[in-house]
Design a protein around this motif. Structure first.
Motif, short mmCIF file in Angstrom:
data_model
loop_
_atom_site.label_atom_id
_atom_site.label_comp_id
_atom_site.label_asym_id
_atom_site.label_seq_id
_atom_site.Cartn_x
_atom_site.Cartn_y
_atom_site.Cartn_z
N ALA A 25 0.98 -1.38 0.29
CA ALA A 25 0.13 -0.05 0.12
C ALA A 25 0.89 1.20 -0.08
O ALA A 25 1.69 1.41 0.94
CB ALA A 25 -0.95 0.08 1.06
N PRO A 26 1.00 2.13 -0.99
CA PRO A 26 1.92 3.23 -1.19
C PRO A 26 1.61 4.31 -0.21
O PRO A 26 2.16 5.48 -0.46
CB PRO A 26 1.61 3.51 -2.75
N GLY A 27 0.43 4.08 0.44
CA GLY A 27 0.01 5.37 1.42
C GLY A 27 -0.90 4.61 2.16
O GLY A 27 -1.27 3.61 2.37
N PRO A 28 -1.55 5.46 3.18
CA PRO A 28 -2.86 5.11 3.86
C PRO A 28 -3.78 5.02 2.90
O PRO A 28 -4.29 5.60 2.19
CB PRO A 28 -3.07 6.35 4.90
N LEU A 29 -4.46 3.78 3.21
CA LEU A 29 -5.52 3.39 2.39
C LEU A 29 -6.86 3.78 2.65
O LEU A 29 -7.26 3.95 3.99
CB LEU A 29 -5.48 1.91 2.25
N ARG A 30 -7.83 4.01 1.97
CA ARG A 30 -9.25 4.60 2.42
C ARG A 30 -9.78 3.37 3.16
O ARG A 30 -9.65 2.05 2.90
CB ARG A 30 -10.07 4.88 1.15
N ARG A 31 -10.69 3.77 3.98
CA ARG A 31 -11.31 2.88 5.10
C ARG A 31 -11.79 1.88 4.46
O ARG A 31 -11.52 0.58 4.79
CB ARG A 31 -12.12 3.64 5.83
N PRO A 32 -12.82 1.68 3.45
CA PRO A 32 -13.37 0.32 2.86
C PRO A 32 -12.26 -0.68 2.49
O PRO A 32 -12.41 -1.70 2.58
CB PRO A 32 -14.28 0.97 2.05
#
Length: 820
Positions: free
Chosen positions: A537-544
């Motif tokens: 994951a290249p960054g924080p993932l969206r919640r869903p």
């Protein structure tokens, strides 16, 4: 001037309206204006609980030991040194005497410039009263700060000549006078006076000390800055005997001598303190960075704060550790939490206490009490990242919970546990805010030395130590604040960040949120699948996406780019949650910027092919499978012996183990069974979130009474003035009035009371009454009667500044006001 104030002044006795020097603290307070009284109550809010009836009661309360101790604890070092000097000065002390004690014979420009402000602070807080020609320290403060054998003075000074010779025989006093070359006297009082005059005369003292042996001067050097007491034998050495014979050392007990205060002041060149500190230590920049570097570093820590909070609460989503019987988290569970977060135990305690203070974590209150997220956690998750951080930072800034105490012991020797009781310290919010204010006073990007911050705090509150611990709690709180601010992302590289400054400036969080939001990474909606069965994951993932991927894969490493690993167990977990193999293929294809690797597709298909081939249900439990060869393979496996399996039919095995244990046992053998219902349908297992009932964040424990607002101060000053008017107004005593004991209410008969009140109505004049309310509380009031009828008197009450009605049977006495 307001009408009420004019009316009050009309009844002030003449001797209180002049310019005569006040004889008591109450008179000094009476001479203040309303703003002066409001300043006193603002600085010492404990005097308002409850509101004093009059200025005499206010002065009495201001002189109580508890209130004086609290007031002294809030003085800075130089103001406290001024009070300590007044405690060893004559009472009363003229300002020049105080100045000499503080600045010494040679003078000190810094002390001379700062001393008026220090005296003004002491006077404003009613610790000192009187004019500059007669400065008086309140009696309780003098008792606390004056030297005594049990409580040495911070100045290091000892008793005066008069105090040290109080029990000395007259003959011994005359011997001392002869030894120092003074004529003898006929009484001890004049002898003490003559000896004191010698010790306070600089020229004659220099002559006397010039005759002293060198060893005797060495003895004086050891005592001059304190402690001023020393032990002697029955046959003292010649230097000590020389000093004792001349009164330069005076006996306090059979084996103890003391250096008289007058002698010590001469040796100190008149100074009460070795090092007066009129100027606070400076907190200057020790390291400087570009503000952008500081903000970026702090934003990185802010992101870590959010990730840590979510990780911890997600692990406790189905219920966290149990609550100890005495409250709090066990040492073992704290260690497990530290391992889970990959941090040290003190840091884990900080994160736990932060979430608890923010109201995101609490105990569920069940019989088997456990910690779990609160409903507020779900609301918090829906907020933007910067807003979520601001909520945590605000909770930290105002909380009295002190995680740095975890692992220590309380006054009874019990270990303090995380999330447990006894972790509140009322001084924590004040210290945190003050530390950040010192950082905010530096240029952006500048970081101070921690010791400089601690030195400044020690100067500002030298008496605020840790009660019951013997340690300087204020210094420890400051050290913890610097560490916690860095962990939380309020500071970066030791310097206050831009969003930290905005949070401190307040009110509200909007400014801090606006500054932090651009610095946090934007959530992404994709991952990068790799051939080694991992996803990056290249960054924080969206919640869903993050929630779904957390079910399908296990987190292998965290950081700016999170690495997930796909395993047979994680894929089976996704299938157990109701997803099909086609759903998983579609999910990965939709959210991957790289093609789905063939090994991952094979892994999903292989697990899905075997998933549900075996069915487990509750008889005690059973296994059924259309392929009897698979059941035979299970029975032949020696590892299945503990499950208590036996064949009921070619396609059914019965087991003694519970269904859940049977599922785990078969999975450990390498199979992929699925649970089924009584109807034969496959059971879908979804992760459920356990929440506590609605909880409010823990309320901060105040460090003493709260500071009153302007409305309360105005009302309190008005009530005190009105009560003082009623208690001090000059009045005529009726000739037939019964004699009264001091402090009691004068009494008049019912007929006299009624006649006087009716006469006041006719003449439109004010009278004084004594009144007892329904609770039995007695008070004195000045009223202007308007109507007397039906057993009641209706009047304008100058004390309450409103029209009131009083039952006549509760009026104990009445008197006309004296004509002035």
């Amino acid at each position: 001037m307001a009408t009420g104030e004019t009316e009050r002044e009309a009844y002030v006795p003449e001797d209180q309206g002049g310019t005569a020097a006040p004889r008591t603290l109450a008179e000094a307070l009476r001479a203040r204006g309303d703003e002066g009284l409001a300043a006193l109550l603002r600085a010492r809010p404990d005097l308002l609980a409850p509101v004093p009836n009059d200025l005499t009661q206010l002065a009495t309360r201001a002189g109580t030991r508890a209130s004086v101790v609290r007031a002294l604890e809030r003085l800075d070092r130089f103001t406290l040194q001024t009070a300590e000097a007044l405690a060893v000065a004559p009472d009363p002390a003229p300002y020049p005497v105080l100045l000499r004690l503080m600045a010494g014979d040679a003078g000190d420009p810094g002390v001379e410039a700062a001393l008026p402000d220090a005296v003004a602070v002491l006077r404003d807080q009613a610790l000192v009263w009187g004019g500059d020609d007669r400065l008086r320290l309140v009696r309780t403060a003098r008792e606390l700060l004056a030297p005594s054998p049990q409580h040495p003075s911070p100045t290091g000074l000892g008793p005066t000549v008069a105090e040290a010779t109080a029990g000395m025989s007259p003959g011994r006093l005359q011997e001392i006078l002869r030894a120092v070359g003074l004529p003898t006297t006929h009484d001890p009082v004049s002898a003490v006076h003559a000896l004191t005059g010698l010790f306070t005369d600089r020229a004659r003292m220099d002559t006397l000390l010039d005759e002293a042996p060198a060893d005797a001067l060495g003895v004086l050097d050891r005592l001059v800055w304190g402690p001023p007491y020393g032990e002697v034998t029955a046959n003292p050495t010649p230097p000590v005997r020389w000093l004792r014979d001349r009164g330069l050392l005076l006996p306090t007990t059979a084996r103890t001598v003391a250096l008289p205060r007058e002698v010590a002041l001469h040796l100190r060149a008149g100074r009460a303190h070795r090092t007066p500190e009129p100027v606070p230590p400076t907190v200057g920049p020790a390291r400087e960075y570009r503000p952008q570097v500081v903000d970026s570093t702090a934003a990185g820590q802010a992101y870590t704060t959010l990730a840590t909070a979510e990780e911890l609460l997600k692990k406790w989503d189905e219920g966290g550790p149990a609550v100890l019987r005495a409250g709090g988290l066990s040492v073992r569970d704290l260690k497990r939490t530290a391992v889970l977060l990959d941090v040290a135990e003190p840091v884990a305690a900080f994160w736990l206490e932060l979430l608890y203070a923010a109201g995101l974590l609490a105990s569920d209150g069940e019989a088997d009490e456990r910690y779990a997220p609160t409903p507020a956690y779900d609301e918090w998750l829906d907020l933007p990242a910067a807003r979520r951080w601001a909520r945590l930072a605000t909770a930290w800034l105002t909380a009295t919970r002190t995680p740095g105490l975890v692992g220590g012991q309380d006054a009874k020797g019990r270990t303090l546990s995380a999330l447990g009781p006894d972790l509140d310290r009322g001084a924590a919010p004040e210290v945190r805010r003050r530390v950040l204010e010192l950082l905010a006073a530096l240029p952006p990007g500048a970081a101070p030395e921690p010791e400089a911050v601690l030195a400044r705090l020690r100067w500002e509150r030298p008496l605020r130590g840790g009660a019951g611990t013997g340690a300087d709690l204020r210094a420890r709180l400051a050290t913890w604040t610097l560490d916690e601010a860095e962990l939380l992302g309020v500071t970066g590289r030791g310097a206050l960040s831009g969003h930290g400054r905005a949070l401190l400036a307040g009110p509200g969080e909007d400014a801090a949120v606006a500054l932090l939001a651009p610095l946090l990474p934007e959530p992404v909606d994709h991952v990068l699948l790799q051939a080694d069965l991992t996803a990056v994951a290249p960054g924080p993932l969206r919640r869903p996406l993050a929630d779904a991927l957390a079910v399908l894969a296990d987190v292998e490493s965290k950081g700016g780019a999170t690495v997930y690993r796909f395993t047979p167990a994680s894929v089976r977990r996704a299938l157990d949650s109701g997803r099909s193999a086609a759903d998983l293929h579609a999910f990965l294809a939709a959210h991957s910027r790289t093609p789905v690797p063939q090994p991952l597709a094979y892994l999903i298909d292989d697990v899905a092919r075997r998933h549900g081939h075996l069915r487990v249900g509750g008889a005690s439990s059973y296994v059924r499978c259309d392929d009897d060869a698979v059941l035979g393979e299970i029975l032949a496996d020696k590892r299945s012996a503990s499950l208590g399996l036996r064949r009921l039919a070619p396609t059914v095995l019965a087991a003694q183990a519970a269904p859940a244990a049977l599922l785990e046992g078969l999975r450990s053998l390498g199979f992929a069974p699925a649970a089924e219902s009584a109807e034969g349908d496959v059971l879908i297992t979804r992760a459920h979130a356990r929440r506590t009932p609605p909880r409010t964040p823990p309320a901060p424990v105040p460090d003493g009474p709260p500071s009153p607002d302007g409305t309360l101060l105005k009302a309190a000053v008005h009530a005190i003035r009105a009560g003082d008017l009623a208690s001090t107004v000059a009045r005529k005593e009726p000739e037939a009035a019964a004699p009264r004991v001091d402090g009691s209410l004068p009494r008049t008969s019912a007929a006299e009371t009624l006649a006087t009140l009716q006469a006041a109505v006719l003449t439109n004049s004010a009278v004084w009454i004594g009144y007892v309310n329904a609770d039995g509380a007695a008070s004195q009031r000045v009223i202007a009667p308007v109507r007397v009828e039906g057993g009641y008197v209706t009047a304008y009450d100058h004390t309450a500044d409103e029209v009131r009605t009083y039952p006549l049977h509760r009026v104990t006495g009445v008197a006309e006001l004296a004509e002035e």
